[in-house]
Design an enzyme around this catalytic site. Structure first.
Site, PDB file in Angstrom:
ATOM      1  N   ASP A  97       0.936  -1.262   0.031  1.00 38.23           N
ATOM      2  CA  ASP A  97      -0.051  -0.142  -0.061  1.00 38.23           C
ATOM      3  C   ASP A  97       0.748   1.252  -0.166  1.00 38.23           C
ATOM      4  O   ASP A  97       2.282   1.216   0.173  1.00 38.23           O
ATOM      5  CB  ASP A  97      -1.067  -0.183   0.897  1.00 38.23           C
ATOM      6  CG  ASP A  97      -2.462   0.713   0.977  1.00 38.23           C
ATOM      7  OD1 ASP A  97      -2.731   1.614   0.086  1.00 38.23           O
ATOM      8  OD2 ASP A  97      -3.539  -0.117   1.367  1.00 38.23           O
ATOM      9  N   ASN A 157      -6.817  -5.895  -5.067  1.00 41.79           N
ATOM     10  CA  ASN A 157      -6.899  -4.899  -4.209  1.00 41.79           C
ATOM     11  C   ASN A 157      -7.545  -3.367  -4.510  1.00 41.79           C
ATOM     12  O   ASN A 157      -8.449  -2.650  -4.372  1.00 41.79           O
ATOM     13  CB  ASN A 157      -7.643  -5.390  -2.815  1.00 41.79           C
ATOM     14  CG  ASN A 157      -8.508  -4.861  -2.287  1.00 41.79           C
ATOM     15  OD1 ASN A 157      -9.576  -5.036  -2.358  1.00 41.79           O
ATOM     16  ND2 ASN A 157      -7.904  -3.928  -1.259  1.00 41.79           N
ATOM     17  N   THR A 197     -16.647   0.201   3.696  1.00 40.96           N
ATOM     18  CA  THR A 197     -15.504   1.250   3.920  1.00 40.96           C
ATOM     19  C   THR A 197     -15.790   2.648   4.507  1.00 40.96           C
ATOM     20  O   THR A 197     -16.093   3.054   3.972  1.00 40.96           O
ATOM     21  CB  THR A 197     -15.113   0.224   2.432  1.00 40.96           C
ATOM     22  OG1 THR A 197     -15.302   1.495   1.484  1.00 40.96           O
ATOM     23  CG2 THR A 197     -14.947  -0.638   2.467  1.00 40.96           C
ATOM     24  N   LYS A 232     -13.789  -1.313 -14.135  1.00 41.22           N
ATOM     25  CA  LYS A 232     -14.424  -2.284 -13.286  1.00 41.22           C
ATOM     26  C   LYS A 232     -15.066  -3.275 -14.341  1.00 41.22           C
ATOM     27  O   LYS A 232     -14.860  -4.291 -14.459  1.00 41.22           O
ATOM     28  CB  LYS A 232     -15.030  -1.744 -12.092  1.00 41.22           C
ATOM     29  CG  LYS A 232     -14.459  -1.445 -11.124  1.00 41.22           C
ATOM     30  CD  LYS A 232     -13.717  -2.020 -10.519  1.00 41.22           C
ATOM     31  CE  LYS A 232     -12.951  -1.028  -9.488  1.00 41.22           C
ATOM     32  NZ  LYS A 232     -11.645  -2.363  -8.663  1.00 41.22           N
ATOM     33  N   TYR A 289     -15.313   4.994 -13.513  1.00 44.07           N
ATOM     34  CA  TYR A 289     -15.551   3.373 -12.199  1.00 44.07           C
ATOM     35  C   TYR A 289     -15.888   2.895 -12.936  1.00 44.07           C
ATOM     36  O   TYR A 289     -15.367   1.417 -12.619  1.00 44.07           O
ATOM     37  CB  TYR A 289     -15.811   4.040 -10.777  1.00 44.07           C
ATOM     38  CG  TYR A 289     -15.484   3.503  -9.836  1.00 44.07           C
ATOM     39  CD1 TYR A 289     -14.466   3.063  -9.218  1.00 44.07           C
ATOM     40  CD2 TYR A 289     -16.591   2.198  -9.657  1.00 44.07           C
ATOM     41  CE1 TYR A 289     -14.404   2.204  -8.227  1.00 44.07           C
ATOM     42  CE2 TYR A 289     -16.529   1.185  -8.693  1.00 44.07           C
ATOM     43  CZ  TYR A 289     -15.870   1.145  -7.931  1.00 44.07           C
ATOM     44  OH  TYR A 289     -14.887  -0.451  -7.622  1.00 44.07           O
TER      45      TYR A 289
END
Length: 250
Positions: free
Chosen positions: A37, A80, A180, A149, A145
């Site tokens: 990350d 991810n 989240t 995806k 977005y």
């Protein structure tokens, strides 16, 4: 609980949200887990943190090599890392399109490319990509977005075809709206967060947001040795949003 005992996993975007839930899930079931990350401060033990931005190929290659060295190889890659985008095709300029595509699509490619030599050495090699309901359902204000995806979903199937002969399984999960920190920030930026949350919950047939742990458990299933005959699969974790058509609630 020991399905992943002795296996080594790398989770990108693993410092928060779905990524962190996945890293913790795998670790609790016996895997040695590294997180890649941009900021790995505060990761809980025993997760190992490696700093890299997935838009930087050199940094990705160095981080993947360091993680594989630390873990003694790689058996599982969870792609991810990703960013969101809001708006129609009119609302984001070329720079933003390039940025989001670079993170969500090309970033996945960079990490996979760096990990493949290590995965080829594993008897249990698996890649799981985090996609989205937006990859196959038309959602308002999510043009950019959704495009990324949709690309991730198609890329998953192409990768599965390319690498099945090498013993590397490739699958993806398509979550609905997940509770989240990123989603909570989006809600906080709206004029009426409570109403927006209620609308998001209502569009999922089971009537609530998906939890990060629910997505993590789906990722773990696809990544685990017990799913050795599962590849090229798109697993929805969306409360029925993709497949169910229910009458309006009273």
């Amino acid at each position: 609980m020991d399905e992943f005992s002795g296996l080594a996993a790398l989770v990108t975007g693993g410092a928060s949200g779905i990524g962190l839930a996945t890293a913790r899930w795998l670790s609790a079931r016996g895997a040695h887990v590294a997180v890649l990350d941009r900021d790995t401060e505060g990761l809980p033990d025993p997760l190992a943190g490696f700093v890299a931005d997935v838009t930087d190929d050199a940094a990705v290659r160095a981080a993947v090599e360091a993680a594989a060295d630390r873990l003694g190889g790689l058996d599982i890659l969870v792609n991810n890392a990703g960013v969101g985008a809001v708006g129609t095709v009119e609302d984001n300029d070329d720079v933003e399109w390039a940025r989001v595509l670079d993170v969500n699509v090309t970033g996945l490619v960079r990490v996979s490319r760096a990990a493949l030599p290590h995965l080829r050495e594993s008897a249990y090699a698996a890649i799981v990509n985090t996609c989205s309901i937006a990859g196959h359902a038309g959602l308002p204000q999510r043009a950019l977005y959704s495009a990324t995806k949709g690309a991730v979903q198609a890329l998953t199937l192409a990768m599965a075809a390319d690498h099945v002969g090498e013993g590397i399984r490739v699958n993806c999960v398509n979550p609905g709206t997940v509770d989240t920190p990123w989603v909570r920030r989006l809600l906080a930026a709206t004029d009426d967060p409570d109403a927006t949350l209620a609308a998001l919950e209502a569009r999922q047939p089971h009537g609530r947001l998906v939890s990060a742990d629910e997505v993590a458990s789906a990722i773990a299933y696809l990544a685990g040795p017990n799913s050795g005959s599962t590849t090229g699969t798109v697993l929805a974790v969306d409360g029925g949003m993709h497949g169910l058509r229910l009458p309006p609630r009273d």
